[in-house]
Structures are given as structure tokens and as C-alpha cells.
Design an enzyme around this catalytic site. Sequence first.
Site, PDB file in Angstrom:
ATOM      1  N   HIS A   1      38.732  26.322  70.466  1.00  0.00           N
ATOM      2  CA  HIS A   1      40.153  26.586  70.269  1.00  0.00           C
ATOM      3  C   HIS A   1      40.394  27.223  68.893  1.00  0.00           C
ATOM      4  CE1 HIS A   1      41.017  22.927  73.124  1.00  0.00           C
ATOM      5  NE2 HIS A   1      40.508  23.971  73.772  1.00  0.00           N
TER       6      HIS A   1
ATOM      7  N   HIS B   1      33.021  26.898  74.657  1.00  0.00           N
ATOM      8  CA  HIS B   1      34.477  27.019  74.668  1.00  0.00           C
ATOM      9  C   HIS B   1      35.060  26.318  73.446  1.00  0.00           C
ATOM     10  CE1 HIS B   1      38.650  26.807  75.670  1.00  0.00           C
ATOM     11  NE2 HIS B   1      38.617  25.512  75.950  1.00  0.00           N
TER      12      HIS B   1
ATOM     13  N   HIS C   1      45.263  28.981  74.892  1.00  0.00           N
ATOM     14  CA  HIS C   1      44.315  27.883  75.088  1.00  0.00           C
ATOM     15  C   HIS C   1      43.094  28.022  74.185  1.00  0.00           C
ATOM     16  CE1 HIS C   1      41.813  25.338  78.194  1.00  0.00           C
ATOM     17  NE2 HIS C   1      41.465  25.091  76.951  1.00  0.00           N
TER      18      HIS C   1
ATOM     19  N   GLU D   1      35.406  20.661  81.838  1.00  0.00           N
ATOM     20  CA  GLU D   1      35.211  22.077  82.152  1.00  0.00           C
ATOM     21  C   GLU D   1      33.849  22.333  82.801  1.00  0.00           C
ATOM     22  OE1 GLU D   1      37.464  24.276  81.872  1.00  0.00           O
ATOM     23  OE2 GLU D   1      38.845  23.714  80.269  1.00  0.00           O
TER      24      GLU D   1
ATOM     25  N   GLU E   1      32.472  45.871  62.515  1.00  0.00           N
ATOM     26  CA  GLU E   1      31.369  45.249  63.246  1.00  0.00           C
ATOM     27  C   GLU E   1      31.749  44.832  64.664  1.00  0.00           C
ATOM     28  OE1 GLU E   1      32.117  44.711  60.151  1.00  0.00           O
ATOM     29  OE2 GLU E   1      30.267  45.111  59.032  1.00  0.00           O
TER      30      GLU E   1
END
Length: 272
Positions: free
Chosen positions: A142, A140, A211, A116, A170
Site C-alpha cells: 500500500h 502486494h 488500494h 489474497e 529510469e
Amino acid sequence: MPITDAKFIQDFIRLTDDAFKKGWHERNGGNLSYRIKNDEINKILPELKSATNWQPIGTEVPNIAGEYFLVTGSGKYMRNVILCPADNIAIIKIDDKGKNYSIIWGLEHGGVPTSELPTHLMNHGIKKTVTNDKNRVIYHAHPVNAIALTFILPLDSKTFTHELWEMMTEVPVIFPEGIGVIPWMVPGGKAIADITGKLMKKYNAVIWAHHGTFCAGNNFDEAFGFMDTIEKASEISVKVHSMGGKKQTISNQNFCDLAEAFKIHLNENFLS
């Protein structure tokens, strides 16, 4: 001082370990990058290799040309970063045109930066500009519940933002601007980097359908906190849906009262 004793590397390692323990990184899933400060890189520069064997980034990032980044490796496991940092992460330098990178430390037994990398670097460049050089972390992961919601909620930013705002008081304080959403795309290429970048001009977090989640932060705590908050709100939403749905919720007036009390500007486009 050993390179891995540098505080920014220790903070990087802590995030990978905390995140693995959260269950956000199966096998080699997820990735992390950090734009290193000048004073940090200068302290360890004598221990780093010279920049050679330049490799194409896959996109152009001229406003971060010449900068240094700490990144996770492609195919590497988050759970192993704390055990052997030098084999699982790398410091890279960007060339003076922002088109290529060179590994100057790490990945000792071979490998390349995260697949990525184009998305990370493009969004580092964008967030550097829109935050006046404050943003340093792109992350990133999952997270299970956030992914699960992409199968039942419409894949648009307003629906997701309003849903997560409702789940925990919040959330609108932490994400007053909202949260971006992208329908499913093939990961790792320029196309998903481009569309993520457009949303990152407005948001600090983007959900990639089916994803995972993509967050930006000024520091490691902020980036981790964004991910943690989204996943916690998503978990509440999943439980609410499984229990038959909402019987009451936070109203638009409640949101306006909250914004006034905390002196934040809520994105009015995401109010129902």
C-alpha cells in the site's frame, strides 16, 4: 539447519522488514508470496509437517499443482515477521489438482494464509508460464503516493504509465512494457484475481485504484525494486502536481532516444 535459517526465508523476511520501514504496510496491510525452488524445499523437507487438512484455494491453478509456497498470514503484521517468522508466515503445499492447499509449516499460533491467496496463486501460475518458469515472487503493498494518484489521474494503464515514465528517466527502462491499472474492486476474491491475471500477462506491475500496487518479480530484489520505483515516481508526480504542474517534461522523441540507447522496446501504445 533451523527452517528460518534457509536463505529464501531470510530473503523473504528482509523484504517484509524493508517494506514496513518504507511505510507501505500499515497494521496488517499487504502480503507477499514466494514460489519455492525444488532444491530449497528439499533441504528443509524433513522438518516440515505432512500435508493434511486440505483447504480450498478459491480458484484453480493446475500449472502450479504440487508446488510449495512461502506466504504471509492473513491478519498478520509485516512488522512482526522479523520478530517471529514462525507465527506470521507459512509454507503451504498445493495439491496435485491445483485446487487446495495445506499448511506444512508456520502460523504456529493459528491462522490462515493471506486473504489474497487466490490472487497470488493465480498470478504465480500466469507468471510462471509467461516467464518460462523464472518468476518466483508476487508482492502486494500500500504505497502512499501511488494510491494518492489513483484519486486524480484517469484510471487507465496508458495515462498512469506515461505519467510515471515522465517522472524519472529510469522508469521507462524498468517498465518498458508499461504498468497496468484496475478501477476499484473488492479485494481477496476470484473477480479481482481474474482481472489482475489478465493484466499480469502483459505487465510486471498492476495498480489497484484506491488500494495499492501488485508486483511480480523473478526474485525478491526485483519485486521490491518494482514497487520502490513505482512509489518513487508517484511521489515525484504528487510533488509536481502540488507545485502547480509540469512546465517541461520528457518528450516522445526523448523516450525513443532512451529506448535506442538502452536497447529496450517501449510500448508505443503508451506514448502520447
